[in-house]
Write an enzyme that holds these catalytic residues in place. Structure first.
Site, PDB file in Angstrom:
ATOM      1  N   HIS A  65      58.092  38.423  21.937  1.00 42.40           N
ATOM      2  CA  HIS A  65      59.902  37.511  22.324  1.00 42.40           C
ATOM      3  C   HIS A  65      60.435  36.171  21.679  1.00 42.40           C
ATOM      4  CE1 HIS A  65      61.040  41.570  24.566  1.00 42.40           C
ATOM      5  NE2 HIS A  65      60.453  41.635  22.934  1.00 42.40           N
ATOM      6  N   GLU A  67      61.599  33.648  23.665  1.00 40.38           N
ATOM      7  CA  GLU A  67      61.563  32.740  25.018  1.00 40.38           C
ATOM      8  C   GLU A  67      59.316  32.563  25.224  1.00 40.38           C
ATOM      9  OE1 GLU A  67      62.577  35.684  24.623  1.00 40.38           O
ATOM     10  OE2 GLU A  67      64.025  36.149  26.819  1.00 40.38           O
ATOM     11  N   CYS A  93      63.582  39.736  28.675  1.00 39.65           N
ATOM     12  CA  CYS A  93      63.789  41.077  29.524  1.00 39.65           C
ATOM     13  C   CYS A  93      62.995  40.690  30.493  1.00 39.65           C
ATOM     14  CB  CYS A  93      62.240  41.783  28.470  1.00 39.65           C
ATOM     15  SG  CYS A  93      61.220  40.916  28.492  1.00 39.65           S
ATOM     16  N   CYS A  96      59.465  38.306  30.228  1.00 40.61           N
ATOM     17  CA  CYS A  96      60.183  37.407  29.688  1.00 40.61           C
ATOM     18  C   CYS A  96      60.431  36.028  30.826  1.00 40.61           C
ATOM     19  CB  CYS A  96      61.142  36.838  28.753  1.00 40.61           C
ATOM     20  SG  CYS A  96      60.228  37.771  26.989  1.00 40.61           S
TER      21      CYS A  96
END
Ligand SMILES: [Zn+2]
Length: 140
Positions: A65, A67, A93, A96
């Protein structure tokens, strides 16, 4: 809402466009003392084929992802995310949100809400300052 938040979110939107993923494109920026110290977009790890989805359009499990990519980039540098602000085009999510907390990020500003808001609740419960700025507010 301050003008810098808006400007950084617009940049995060530009970063999202760099993603090769077709289902969802997400951009991230980490800013500390008004300096961008890291950036990221969702995608496969270095050296993998730049393709995020399988033949059925399902996202590969190994896609990182945005981040996570931005935080991992810092891990390979001398910079630290402690006390930094994370700008995201999509709220994080659960997986993360753990990284965000552990990286020492203290503020999160994002545009769109991810379908699962557990990540946001988790961060809120751990005293991360959270702000959402919608896409139409950004266009004002
Ligand atoms: Zn995530």
């Amino acid at each position: 809402m301050n003008k810098f938040d808006k400007a950084y979110l617009k940049m995060a939107q530009e970063w999202a466009k760099l993603s090769y993923c077709e289902r969802k494109q997400v951009g991230a920026l980490i800013v500390k003392d008004r300096m961008i110290i890291s950036d990221g977009y969702n995608g496969t790890p270095s050296g993998f084929e730049n393709c995020c989805e399988d033949a059925d359009g399902k996202t590969h499990w190994y896609v990182l992802h945005a981040e996570a990519n931005a935080i991992l980039k810092l891990a390979a540098s001398t910079q630290s995310a402690k006390g930094a602000t994370l700008y995201l085009t999509l709220s994080p999510c659960k997986e993360c949100s753990k990284l965000i907390l552990q990286a020492g990020i203290t503020r999160l500003v994002y545009i769109n809400e991810y379908s699962d808001d557990d990540g946001i609740s988790f961060l809120r419960n751990h005293n991360i300052e959270i702000e959402q700025i919608s896409d139409c507010e950004l266009k004002k």
